[in-house]
Design an enzyme around this catalytic site. Sequence first.
Site, PDB file in Angstrom:
ATOM      1  N   TYR A   1       3.664  80.010  42.061  1.00  0.00           N
ATOM      2  CA  TYR A   1       4.843  79.642  41.252  1.00  0.00           C
ATOM      3  C   TYR A   1       6.152  79.930  41.983  1.00  0.00           C
ATOM      4  CZ  TYR A   1       2.030  78.090  37.442  1.00  0.00           C
ATOM      5  OH  TYR A   1       1.148  77.330  36.690  1.00  0.00           O
TER       6      TYR A   1
ATOM      7  N   GLN B   1       6.644  66.502  30.462  1.00  0.00           N
ATOM      8  CA  GLN B   1       5.523  67.387  30.820  1.00  0.00           C
ATOM      9  C   GLN B   1       5.922  68.259  32.014  1.00  0.00           C
ATOM     10  OE1 GLN B   1       1.432  65.326  30.707  1.00  0.00           O
ATOM     11  NE2 GLN B   1       2.867  63.644  30.995  1.00  0.00           N
ATOM     12  N   ASN B   2       7.021  67.889  32.648  1.00  0.00           N
ATOM     13  CA  ASN B   2       7.411  68.557  33.888  1.00  0.00           C
ATOM     14  C   ASN B   2       8.024  69.921  33.607  1.00  0.00           C
ATOM     15  OD1 ASN B   2       6.565  66.228  35.109  1.00  0.00           O
ATOM     16  ND2 ASN B   2       8.615  65.340  35.268  1.00  0.00           N
TER      17      ASN B   2
ATOM     18  N   HIS C   1       5.535  71.607  28.441  1.00  0.00           N
ATOM     19  CA  HIS C   1       4.680  72.524  29.220  1.00  0.00           C
ATOM     20  C   HIS C   1       5.470  73.729  29.720  1.00  0.00           C
ATOM     21  CE1 HIS C   1       1.826  68.901  30.095  1.00  0.00           C
ATOM     22  NE2 HIS C   1       1.587  69.459  28.920  1.00  0.00           N
TER      23      HIS C   1
ATOM     24  N   CYS D   1       9.483  93.193  34.208  1.00  0.00           N
ATOM     25  CA  CYS D   1      10.420  93.081  33.080  1.00  0.00           C
ATOM     26  C   CYS D   1      11.582  94.073  33.227  1.00  0.00           C
ATOM     27  CB  CYS D   1       9.635  93.377  31.799  1.00  0.00           C
ATOM     28  SG  CYS D   1      10.601  93.273  30.310  1.00  0.00           S
TER      29      CYS D   1
ATOM     30  N   GLY E   1       5.874  57.697  34.589  1.00  0.00           N
ATOM     31  CA  GLY E   1       5.348  58.476  35.719  1.00  0.00           C
ATOM     32  C   GLY E   1       4.389  59.575  35.340  1.00  0.00           C
ATOM     33  N   THR E   2       3.378  59.213  34.527  1.00  0.00           N
ATOM     34  CA  THR E   2       2.354  60.216  34.234  1.00  0.00           C
ATOM     35  C   THR E   2       0.986  59.571  34.364  1.00  0.00           C
ATOM     36  OG1 THR E   2       1.440  61.752  32.587  1.00  0.00           O
ATOM     37  CG2 THR E   2       2.548  59.799  31.719  1.00  0.00           C
ATOM     38  N   SER E   3       0.039  60.360  34.857  1.00  0.00           N
ATOM     39  CA  SER E   3      -1.328  59.828  35.022  1.00  0.00           C
ATOM     40  C   SER E   3      -2.040  59.799  33.675  1.00  0.00           C
ATOM     41  CB  SER E   3      -2.107  60.717  35.991  1.00  0.00           C
ATOM     42  OG  SER E   3      -2.180  62.042  35.452  1.00  0.00           O
TER      43      SER E   3
ATOM     44  N   ASN F   1       4.776  53.039  36.017  1.00  0.00           N
ATOM     45  CA  ASN F   1       3.976  53.859  36.925  1.00  0.00           C
ATOM     46  C   ASN F   1       3.775  53.103  38.225  1.00  0.00           C
ATOM     47  OD1 ASN F   1       1.784  55.430  38.119  1.00  0.00           O
ATOM     48  ND2 ASN F   1       1.628  56.381  36.093  1.00  0.00           N
TER      49      ASN F   1
END
Length: 276
Positions: free
Chosen positions: A66, A110-111, A131, A178, A218-220, A244
């Site tokens: 990440y 979703q990005n 997400h 934290c 632009g998503t599968s 797409n």
Amino acid sequence: MAQLSTFRQALSQSRRPLILAGAGLSAASGIPTFRGAGGLWRSHDAMSLATPQAFRADPARVWAFYHYRREVCLKAKPNGAHDVVARLSGRERAKEVFPSAVDVPTFVTQNVDGLSIRALEEGEKAPIEMHGSLFRTRCTSCGTEKPNFNSPVSAGLVGTEDLSKEYRAVPLEDLPRCQERSCGGLLRPAVVWFGESIPELSRISQHVQRADLVLVLGTSSTVYPAAGFASEVRSRGGKAAVFNLEGTLGSSEESDGDSDWFFRGPVEEMLPWALG
Ligand code: BV8
Ligand code: ZN
């Protein structure tokens, strides 16, 4: 051509348009997509790292993954497709494109790269990041969730983003911790991992149930529940337009299996062209 005129007619008649985006929206910004070559990080399949199990088993490796993606996204810039969608989230442009709509379109992404938010200008509505975001962290001890744009997200991770270097496991105490009062708990990225529920799902579902037109950018369409939204809109008599690079099964020039219009090509070119 037929599909363009019927598409534009649908835009003018839609009362509740919905926009759904995936990794293809950010491809032109240089953000690797999930599937295909982009889905690999140090020969790990991204999907195998984006799970609570992976984080429990090896938080250092998941944080290196990440941290790498945060650094890539911080260096990236929104592209034309992000800009077109951001303008549609503002009253003026929304009224031009969707004159019959009751409000600006709901935009669900979703990005997790934060680029759609960085593209926003004054008065434009922020997308629902279904997400989550690379730039929010959540404490695994006290649960505090907050924006976090620190680069690096922790000093211990510096250098792990350099893929030419051997992977180095960062000690637990040098991972993001934290800062709330004296908590010191281990932070996690506030993204939705595979197998985790979508916090905003009930809010999103209300929009999906009322939408009469969905633009799928632009998503599968392989990750649920987002992958089911277009067919849900259509099952209620709504229409779907897919933008797409490639079709899904059974796609042709004019439409692919589960859409009324299919605009094949880079969304950053096709979307502005189709909206006129
Ligand atoms: C859940 C955050 C339930 C992390 C991500 C049925 C129902 C419910 C769940 C499931 C189900 N079936 C299976 C599941 C489980 C799972 C799932 O869907 N698995 C798949 C692999 C089968 N779903 C889940 O686990 C979801 N959780 O439903 O929970 C539940 C309920 C109660 C209690 C507990 C659990 C959670 C899924 C969220 C996963 N997290 N991201 C992170 O990013 O690290 S998803 C991840 O994939 C990214 O967010 C990404 O956006 C997303 C989807 O991928 P795409 O965006 O489509 O990207 P992709 O690379 O695949 O495709 C890019 C497309 O762009 C391509 O088509 C390409 O052709 C195109 N393209 C490229 N360039 C361009 C372009 N197009 C146009 N122009 C270009 N220039
Ligand atoms: Zn804490």
